[in-house]
Design a protein around this motif. Sequence first.
Motif, PDB file in Angstrom:
ATOM      1  N   LEU A 196      17.174 -98.959  21.856  1.00  0.00           N
ATOM      2  CA  LEU A 196      18.277 -98.012  21.989  1.00  0.00           C
ATOM      3  C   LEU A 196      19.527 -98.732  22.469  1.00  0.00           C
ATOM      4  CD1 LEU A 196      16.177 -95.287  23.799  1.00  0.00           C
ATOM      5  CD2 LEU A 196      16.771 -95.327  21.376  1.00  0.00           C
ATOM      6  N   LEU A 197      20.612 -98.602  21.723  1.00  0.00           N
ATOM      7  CA  LEU A 197      21.882 -99.238  22.080  1.00  0.00           C
ATOM      8  C   LEU A 197      22.635 -98.326  23.045  1.00  0.00           C
ATOM      9  CD1 LEU A 197      23.909-101.537  21.623  1.00  0.00           C
ATOM     10  CD2 LEU A 197      24.844-100.219  19.709  1.00  0.00           C
ATOM     11  N   MET A 198      22.665 -98.709  24.327  1.00  0.00           N
ATOM     12  CA  MET A 198      23.313 -97.898  25.348  1.00  0.00           C
ATOM     13  C   MET A 198      24.799 -98.222  25.461  1.00  0.00           C
ATOM     14  SD  MET A 198      20.586 -96.315  26.168  1.00  0.00           S
ATOM     15  CE  MET A 198      21.256 -95.294  27.461  1.00  0.00           C
ATOM     16  N   SER A 199      25.157 -99.490  25.288  1.00  0.00           N
ATOM     17  CA  SER A 199      26.549 -99.942  25.303  1.00  0.00           C
ATOM     18  C   SER A 199      26.599-101.276  24.584  1.00  0.00           C
ATOM     19  CB  SER A 199      27.072-100.070  26.738  1.00  0.00           C
ATOM     20  OG  SER A 199      26.450-101.152  27.405  1.00  0.00           O
ATOM     21  N   LEU A 219      24.429-103.506  26.892  1.00  0.00           N
ATOM     22  CA  LEU A 219      23.135-103.060  27.408  1.00  0.00           C
ATOM     23  C   LEU A 219      22.331-102.329  26.341  1.00  0.00           C
ATOM     24  CD1 LEU A 219      21.209-102.705  29.832  1.00  0.00           C
ATOM     25  CD2 LEU A 219      22.433-100.583  30.367  1.00  0.00           C
ATOM     26  N   LYS A 220      21.073-102.749  26.194  1.00  0.00           N
ATOM     27  CA  LYS A 220      20.123-102.069  25.324  1.00  0.00           C
ATOM     28  C   LYS A 220      18.866-101.763  26.133  1.00  0.00           C
ATOM     29  CE  LYS A 220      21.617-104.610  21.190  1.00  0.00           C
ATOM     30  NZ  LYS A 220      21.207-105.595  20.156  1.00  0.00           N
ATOM     31  N   ILE A 221      18.143-100.735  25.706  1.00  0.00           N
ATOM     32  CA  ILE A 221      16.885-100.369  26.337  1.00  0.00           C
ATOM     33  C   ILE A 221      15.786-100.408  25.286  1.00  0.00           C
ATOM     34  CG2 ILE A 221      15.575 -98.574  27.530  1.00  0.00           C
ATOM     35  CD1 ILE A 221      17.724 -99.797  29.259  1.00  0.00           C
ATOM     36  N   LYS A 222      14.723-101.123  25.594  1.00  0.00           N
ATOM     37  CA  LYS A 222      13.569-101.174  24.698  1.00  0.00           C
ATOM     38  C   LYS A 222      12.424-100.399  25.329  1.00  0.00           C
ATOM     39  CE  LYS A 222      10.912-104.837  24.304  1.00  0.00           C
ATOM     40  NZ  LYS A 222      10.446-106.192  23.965  1.00  0.00           N
ATOM     41  N   LEU A 223      11.883 -99.450  24.570  1.00  0.00           N
ATOM     42  CA  LEU A 223      10.729 -98.673  25.004  1.00  0.00           C
ATOM     43  C   LEU A 223       9.553 -99.015  24.103  1.00  0.00           C
ATOM     44  CD1 LEU A 223      12.424 -95.179  25.501  1.00  0.00           C
ATOM     45  CD2 LEU A 223      12.170 -97.022  27.167  1.00  0.00           C
ATOM     46  N   VAL A 224       8.484 -99.544  24.682  1.00  0.00           N
ATOM     47  CA  VAL A 224       7.312 -99.906  23.885  1.00  0.00           C
ATOM     48  C   VAL A 224       6.095-100.086  24.799  1.00  0.00           C
ATOM     49  CG1 VAL A 224       7.956-102.376  23.946  1.00  0.00           C
ATOM     50  CG2 VAL A 224       6.329-101.549  22.213  1.00  0.00           C
ATOM     51  N   TYR A 261      25.769-103.090  34.665  1.00  0.00           N
ATOM     52  CA  TYR A 261      25.769-102.729  33.250  1.00  0.00           C
ATOM     53  C   TYR A 261      25.337-101.271  33.127  1.00  0.00           C
ATOM     54  CZ  TYR A 261      25.711-107.824  32.914  1.00  0.00           C
ATOM     55  OH  TYR A 261      26.005-109.158  33.057  1.00  0.00           O
ATOM     56  N   LYS A 262      26.132-100.501  32.407  1.00  0.00           N
ATOM     57  CA  LYS A 262      25.858 -99.075  32.250  1.00  0.00           C
ATOM     58  C   LYS A 262      25.907 -98.687  30.776  1.00  0.00           C
ATOM     59  CE  LYS A 262      27.910 -97.757  36.701  1.00  0.00           C
ATOM     60  NZ  LYS A 262      28.923 -96.884  37.368  1.00  0.00           N
ATOM     61  N   GLY A 263      25.205 -97.602  30.456  1.00  0.00           N
ATOM     62  CA  GLY A 263      25.237 -97.093  29.095  1.00  0.00           C
ATOM     63  C   GLY A 263      24.726 -95.680  29.039  1.00  0.00           C
ATOM     64  N   VAL A 264      25.127 -94.954  28.007  1.00  0.00           N
ATOM     65  CA  VAL A 264      24.704 -93.564  27.854  1.00  0.00           C
ATOM     66  C   VAL A 264      24.609 -93.213  26.379  1.00  0.00           C
ATOM     67  CG1 VAL A 264      27.091 -92.753  28.007  1.00  0.00           C
ATOM     68  CG2 VAL A 264      25.214 -91.171  28.481  1.00  0.00           C
ATOM     69  N   LEU A 265      23.601 -92.424  26.059  1.00  0.00           N
ATOM     70  CA  LEU A 265      23.461 -91.814  24.738  1.00  0.00           C
ATOM     71  C   LEU A 265      23.499 -90.308  24.951  1.00  0.00           C
ATOM     72  CD1 LEU A 265      20.611 -93.927  23.074  1.00  0.00           C
ATOM     73  CD2 LEU A 265      23.027 -93.934  22.462  1.00  0.00           C
ATOM     74  N   ALA A 266      24.581 -89.669  24.496  1.00  0.00           N
ATOM     75  CA  ALA A 266      24.758 -88.239  24.743  1.00  0.00           C
ATOM     76  C   ALA A 266      24.829 -87.474  23.430  1.00  0.00           C
ATOM     77  CB  ALA A 266      26.023 -88.008  25.569  1.00  0.00           C
ATOM     78  N   MET A 292      20.541 -89.652  27.453  1.00  0.00           N
ATOM     79  CA  MET A 292      19.820 -90.732  28.114  1.00  0.00           C
ATOM     80  C   MET A 292      20.829 -91.652  28.799  1.00  0.00           C
ATOM     81  SD  MET A 292      17.093 -93.334  26.386  1.00  0.00           S
ATOM     82  CE  MET A 292      16.427 -94.744  27.297  1.00  0.00           C
ATOM     83  N   ASN A 293      20.610 -91.925  30.083  1.00  0.00           N
ATOM     84  CA  ASN A 293      21.498 -92.781  30.867  1.00  0.00           C
ATOM     85  C   ASN A 293      20.731 -93.986  31.393  1.00  0.00           C
ATOM     86  OD1 ASN A 293      24.304 -91.303  31.530  1.00  0.00           O
ATOM     87  ND2 ASN A 293      22.678 -89.774  31.350  1.00  0.00           N
ATOM     88  N   ALA A 294      21.418 -95.109  31.489  1.00  0.00           N
ATOM     89  CA  ALA A 294      20.805 -96.327  32.029  1.00  0.00           C
ATOM     90  C   ALA A 294      21.852 -97.126  32.791  1.00  0.00           C
ATOM     91  CB  ALA A 294      20.215 -97.177  30.912  1.00  0.00           C
ATOM     92  N   HIS A 295      21.417 -97.770  33.855  1.00  0.00           N
ATOM     93  CA  HIS A 295      22.302 -98.698  34.552  1.00  0.00           C
ATOM     94  C   HIS A 295      21.474 -99.780  35.225  1.00  0.00           C
ATOM     95  CE1 HIS A 295      21.753 -97.755  38.862  1.00  0.00           C
ATOM     96  NE2 HIS A 295      22.521 -98.795  39.070  1.00  0.00           N
ATOM     97  N   LEU A 296      22.075-100.961  35.360  1.00  0.00           N
ATOM     98  CA  LEU A 296      21.389-102.122  35.912  1.00  0.00           C
ATOM     99  C   LEU A 296      22.387-102.935  36.725  1.00  0.00           C
ATOM    100  CD1 LEU A 296      18.756-103.896  35.909  1.00  0.00           C
ATOM    101  CD2 LEU A 296      19.732-105.087  33.929  1.00  0.00           C
ATOM    102  N   SER A 297      22.016-103.221  37.980  1.00  0.00           N
ATOM    103  CA  SER A 297      22.857-104.045  38.869  1.00  0.00           C
ATOM    104  C   SER A 297      22.064-105.273  39.281  1.00  0.00           C
ATOM    105  CB  SER A 297      23.292-103.241  40.101  1.00  0.00           C
ATOM    106  OG  SER A 297      24.056-102.114  39.726  1.00  0.00           O
TER     107      SER A 297
END
Length: 264
Positions: free
Chosen positions: A191-194, A197-202, A165-170, A147-152
């Motif tokens: 999910l702790l990406m970095s 950066l965290k991602i919340k899914l709900v 901000y970037k993050g990855v769960l591999a 899972m990859n995420a990035h935010l500018s």
Amino acid sequence: MAILFCLLTAMLKGHRGGWYLFFLAAVIPGVHFQSTNGSIQPALESELHSKGQIYRPVLQPSEATPQTGNYVKKDRGKPCIRITMGAEFLVTENKKTWYFDLDPSRVRVSGYCGKEEALLSLTLPDNGASLQFKFKKEKTVFYVIEMNAHLSPMPVCKDCSNKTYKGVLAHEKLFKTANGQSFMCKSENLLLMSSELKIKLVPVQMQAFNLSQGQYGKEVECWADYNKRIIPIIIGAAVVCLILISLMSFLVVRDRRRDGYERI
């Protein structure tokens, strides 16, 4: 309307006095005034949204419930990945948390579908933010292997610099589910990406590879939802047991006392 705009502009060209321009604004909807080198010029509203402007996400100081979107990747017209979820980016900067909710109406869906691997990519305009889910299929199960995420976003203050901000769960096995079924979780997935950066899914529901007629299969409940549902039942059953034990103890003690009185 463009012809009328040109004619009126030509008629008023060379005239001095601002009231001519206000007349023009009153006649043509969508016309406003902008200052150019100290003078007021008429401009069409669409000009403010020129192609040169870049979309940038705006971070918010408080948390909100993200909008739920339905995202589908198709292969030859048939859905091979379906995700229904609300997604929120959590950015930690200077010991403060900022929030950004993914807007489903702005998302562009892309990716690919394979026999054993599939990818769903969600991207905002100008690559302002993105989320990627890479699925892996085994014999009897599928899961998100990466899972990859990035935010500018826009800077959070005037003196703050632009930052991405970037993050990855591999090499993970996230949302593991049996083939032909769908993973379902109404509880929050954080999910702790970095470190920043965290991602919340709900909520979230997803399925890849085997979607019968493009629809979700049987829902597989996540542990968080299961615990929320089963723990109150366990607690309730325990309370009932305690009440029954207390009642039985009371009856036994009462009977013993009654027998004692008869002996006397």
